[in-house]
Write an enzyme that holds these catalytic residues in place. Sequence first.
Site: not given
Ligand code: NDP
Ligand code: 8X3
Length: 259
Positions: A157, A188
């Site tokens: 990841y 984060g």
């Molecule tokens: P969620 O799981 O709540 O949202 C993820 C979103 O990505 C969903 O809408 C999902 O929609 C979509 N998604 C996943 N795979 C696919 C795919 N193959 N095609 C199209 N859409 C896809 O998580 P977050 O909102 O937290 O995540 C959003 C971003 O933020 C990610 O890139 C994550 O790595 C990043 N992030 C998150 C953090 C956290 O702590 N939550 C911290 C740092 C970064 P669906 O399943 O309907 O396709």
């Molecule tokens: C999501 C934040 O610290 O779980 O990207 O990797 S962490």
Amino acid sequence: MPSIKDKIVFITGATSGIGEACARKFAARGSRLILLGRRRKRLKQLAAQLQDKYNALLHLVPLDVRDRKGVEQTIEALPVEWDAVDILINNAGLARGLAKLHEGDVDDWEEMIDTNVKGLLYVTRAVVPGMVERGHGTIINIGSIAGHEVYPQGNVYCATKHAVDAITKGLRMDLVDTPIRVSTIDPGLVNTEFSAVRFHGDEERARKVYEDLTPLSGDDIAETAVFIASRPAHVSINQVVITPTCQASATIVHRGKLR
Ligand code: NDP
Ligand code: 8X3
């Protein structure tokens, strides 16, 4: 401050968490939205709410970003009133598992690499040429603190988010002679469906990630995206690293009361 009203904002991963919050915040500012995600029903429910509350103009794209041909064809065939994307938010992404590399699940690795890196590239490759042609655009990639540091068992990841960091920097260099801006927001801990997805639906384990602390919300990240997108044209916010106050790094998290 330039208005984002009527701007076309393309948000990937709009069906939950950060992407959904971005859809709400941009809709509240009068932007027009292209919303992409795999869960069709969620897209429709969100669209109904945004139309109801903000009278939002929307174009829904039920699609998997890993589907290279689907991404290319869908973006190529966007209706004329939707094809001049002003702001691209590359947010779709996920973590799968938390395991030592030598014990890791190769299917989990492929899903993360295909989504977080290749999917982001497919969408970017399809959308950015139009921005270059029009001489206008803002790209906001959702990276992570995992793109700045590596933590135990986060190997693949973290590698995907380091790749997002490299892609963002490379794209910014390649577009430096254009008016197009390229940013990352690197959060984060954000309380979304992220951990439930990471732990393959183990809600109890996911809940523990956010136990005894105040995490960021999707809204905190969405507000940052609105701020970046609404700067004057000569201002590029290149990178925003954002954590909850109780988090100093990926591994240093204070749980319990703050002094
Ligand atoms: P969620 O799981 O709540 O949202 C993820 C979103 O990505 C969903 O809408 C999902 O929609 C979509 N998604 C996943 N795979 C696919 C795919 N193959 N095609 C199209 N859409 C896809 O998580 P977050 O909102 O937290 O995540 C959003 C971003 O933020 C990610 O890139 C994550 O790595 C990043 N992030 C998150 C953090 C956290 O702590 N939550 C911290 C740092 C970064 P669906 O399943 O309907 O396709
Ligand atoms: C999501 C934040 O610290 O779980 O990207 O990797 S962490």
